[in-house]
Enzyme design. Structure first.
Site, mmCIF file in Angstrom:
data_model
loop_
_atom_site.group_PDB
_atom_site.id
_atom_site.type_symbol
_atom_site.label_atom_id
_atom_site.label_comp_id
_atom_site.label_asym_id
_atom_site.label_seq_id
_atom_site.Cartn_x
_atom_site.Cartn_y
_atom_site.Cartn_z
ATOM 1 N NE ARG A 1 6.831 -4.690 5.352
ATOM 2 C CZ ARG A 1 5.707 -4.150 5.496
ATOM 3 N NH1 ARG A 1 4.674 -4.491 6.403
ATOM 4 N NH2 ARG A 1 5.495 -2.768 5.267
ATOM 5 C CB THR B 1 -4.288 -3.487 8.018
ATOM 6 O OG1 THR B 1 -4.456 -2.815 9.190
ATOM 7 C CG2 THR B 1 -2.913 -3.058 7.396
ATOM 8 C CG ASP C 1 0.567 3.789 6.546
ATOM 9 O OD1 ASP C 1 -0.360 3.153 6.143
ATOM 10 O OD2 ASP C 1 1.641 3.380 6.503
ATOM 11 C CE LYS D 1 -2.105 -1.235 3.857
ATOM 12 N NZ LYS D 1 -1.367 -2.649 3.967
ATOM 13 C CB THR D 2 3.576 2.393 2.379
ATOM 14 O OG1 THR D 2 3.052 2.007 3.446
ATOM 15 C CG2 THR D 2 4.649 3.591 2.292
HETATM 16 N N1 LIG Z 1 3.940 -5.170 -5.997
HETATM 17 C C1 LIG Z 1 5.282 -5.340 -5.505
HETATM 18 N N2 LIG Z 1 6.192 -5.558 -6.346
HETATM 19 C C2 LIG Z 1 7.500 -5.797 -6.025
HETATM 20 N N3 LIG Z 1 7.688 -5.510 -4.534
HETATM 21 C C3 LIG Z 1 6.653 -5.154 -3.773
HETATM 22 C C4 LIG Z 1 5.320 -4.900 -4.164
HETATM 23 N N4 LIG Z 1 4.440 -4.633 -3.238
HETATM 24 C C5 LIG Z 1 5.593 -4.332 -2.080
HETATM 25 N N5 LIG Z 1 6.698 -4.732 -2.399
HETATM 26 C C6 LIG Z 1 7.849 -4.972 -1.382
HETATM 27 O O1 LIG Z 1 7.234 -5.227 -0.190
HETATM 28 C C7 LIG Z 1 7.462 -4.077 0.764
HETATM 29 C C8 LIG Z 1 6.583 -3.817 1.598
HETATM 30 O O2 LIG Z 1 5.404 -3.038 0.866
HETATM 31 P P1 LIG Z 1 4.673 -1.721 1.594
HETATM 32 O O3 LIG Z 1 5.386 -1.250 2.762
HETATM 33 O O4 LIG Z 1 4.269 -0.913 0.758
HETATM 34 O O5 LIG Z 1 3.423 -2.588 2.302
HETATM 35 P P2 LIG Z 1 2.183 -2.019 3.181
HETATM 36 O O6 LIG Z 1 1.132 -2.575 2.567
HETATM 37 O O7 LIG Z 1 2.271 -0.599 3.311
HETATM 38 O O8 LIG Z 1 2.405 -2.715 4.589
HETATM 39 P P3 LIG Z 1 1.927 -2.074 5.956
HETATM 40 O O9 LIG Z 1 0.299 -2.201 6.124
HETATM 41 O O10 LIG Z 1 2.512 -3.011 7.028
HETATM 42 O O11 LIG Z 1 2.163 -0.556 5.880
HETATM 43 C C9 LIG Z 1 8.250 -2.880 -0.110
HETATM 44 O O12 LIG Z 1 9.167 -2.205 0.591
HETATM 45 C C10 LIG Z 1 8.380 -3.359 -1.172
HETATM 46 O O13 LIG Z 1 9.816 -3.813 -1.243
HETATM 47 MG MG LIG Z 2 2.453 0.801 4.766
#
Ligand SMILES: Nc1ncnc2c1ncn2[C@@H]1O[C@H](COP(=O)(O)OP(=O)(O)OP(=O)(O)O)[C@@H](O)[C@H]1O
Ligand SMILES: [Mg+2]
Length: 337
Positions: free
Chosen positions: A217, A158, A109, A64-65
């Site tokens: 992740r 989430t 977030d 998401k981030t």
């Molecule tokens: N579609 C994707 N392709 C490649 N790598 C990805 C992808 N999505 C996420 N990642 C990897 O996974 C890591 C985690 O993603 P991110 O921090 O955006 O998750 P999030 O959904 O924001 O999690 P949270 O809910 O814990 O904040 C990123 O740093 C990235 O390296």
């Molecule tokens: Mg995030």
């Protein structure tokens, strides 16, 4: 910490910086969402308008981030990041909003943790790009209306269910990130291997991909642990055999379950006769917080079809019994109906 816990840890931070995709091209999987976003961005560009407010929901670690930053990059606008719990006072929000430039993205977030007072201020800001400030108290209080830049709010959560209905209704579009498909997980591990300059055999990539809970992740974290193992036990090259021994040393099974996941299933099966068992009782029996069970462990167990949530409680499926090597009593079929 559990190795397959999808939440961000300190250990992940450096890795996140190196591996986080910057563009749609590097963001693998989630094709439908990417397509919709590209169209949205194109259309907004044509109209020379900022994009609509967006809500991104989905389990932790799914991207998401990352996606919010990519949207900012692809639209060539600035992004200011904050989070629900970080905005404590109305004034905090006011200063964030007034410091934005036209077209900027405000990324919030953990939007489900915004407090209600802040939400109230956010509504007119999102709808009419104005900030209502109350000056003074009592009968002499006045409301001052402050114009704001035309920003785009991108909120991530989430727990979309916990978002208040009025807030949810103010987003132009809402996207739900799902767990990734296996081939996408393989591509993500392949990409990370390349960036980290790790030689990973295709068969080894497949083995690691199956253990990653369909979560990028977790994939990056496991890859890094397997690499450490490869550097200590061998020459750094990741063969299928090496991947298998590394994962088994890390106590991650071939489906990505760790001892605690198996423990949860075992308790449901052995202590509660396969369920249904209420969340509270399960939390007590496993010594885990209810929130941890629902946010960290259950989503993946449900994704695997090992666990179902019923109105009467949690139920372990036949596959769960079989995965643990416990014989599934045929008489149980009745219980499920
Ligand atoms: N579609 C994707 N392709 C490649 N790598 C990805 C992808 N999505 C996420 N990642 C990897 O996974 C890591 C985690 O993603 P991110 O921090 O955006 O998750 P999030 O959904 O924001 O999690 P949270 O809910 O814990 O904040 C990123 O740093 C990235 O390296
Ligand atoms: Mg995030």
């Amino acid at each position: 910490m559990n190795l397959t816990d999808p939440h961000l840890t300190n250990e992940d931070q450096n890795l996140d910086q190196t591996l986080r995709p910057r563009t749609f091209r590097d963001y693998l999987g989630q094709e439908k969402i990417k397509e919709s976003l590209k169209i949205l961005i194109e259309a907004a560009k044509k109209r020379s308008e900022p994009i609509e407010h967006l809500l991104l929901s989905g389990a932790s670690g799914l991207g998401k981030t990352t996606l919010a930053h990519i949207i900012a990059y692809e639209t060539r606008v600035g992004l200011k990041a904050t989070s629900g719990p970080a905005i404590e006072r109305v004034g905090d929000l006011g200063s964030i909003l007034t410091n934005l430039s036209d077209g900027d993205i405000l990324f919030v977030d953990e939007a489900h943790r915004l407090n209600k007072l802040i939400e109230e201020v956010l509504y007119p800001a999102m709808e009419d790009f104005k900030l209502d400030i109350v000056i003074g108290k009592g009968p002499s209080a006045r409301t001052l209306e402050l114009p704001l830049p035309r920003f785009t709010l991108i909120a991530a959560t989430t727990r979309p269910g916990l978002l208040s209905a009025p807030l949810r209704s103010r987003f132009g579009l809402s996207f739900r990130l799902d767990f990734y498909e296996l081939p996408d997980m393989e591509k993500i591990i392949q990409r990370s291997s390349q960036i980290l300059k790790i030689e990973t055999e295709p068969e080894a990539i497949k083995i690691i991909a199956r253990c990653c809970r369909f979560t990028p992740r977790v994939a990056n974290r496991l890859l890094k642990r397997v690499r450490d193992f490869a550097q200590v036990k061998g020459d750094g090259h990741i063969s299928p055999e090496l991947a298998k021994s590394a994962l088994s040393m890390l106590e991650v099974d071939e489906l990505g379950l760790e001892p605690i996941d198996r423990q949860i299933l075992k308790i449901i099966i052995e202590k509660f006769d396969g369920g249904p068992v209420g969340l509270q009782a399960l939390a007590a029996a496993t010594s885990e917080e209810e929130d941890t069970l629902t946010d960290v462990y259950e989503p993946y167990l449900m994704q695997l079809g090992f666990l179902t949530r019923t109105p009467r409680g949690r139920l372990a499926s036949r596959q769960a019994w079989e995965h643990l090597g416990i014989k599934y009593p045929e008489s149980y079929q009745k219980k499920l109906i």
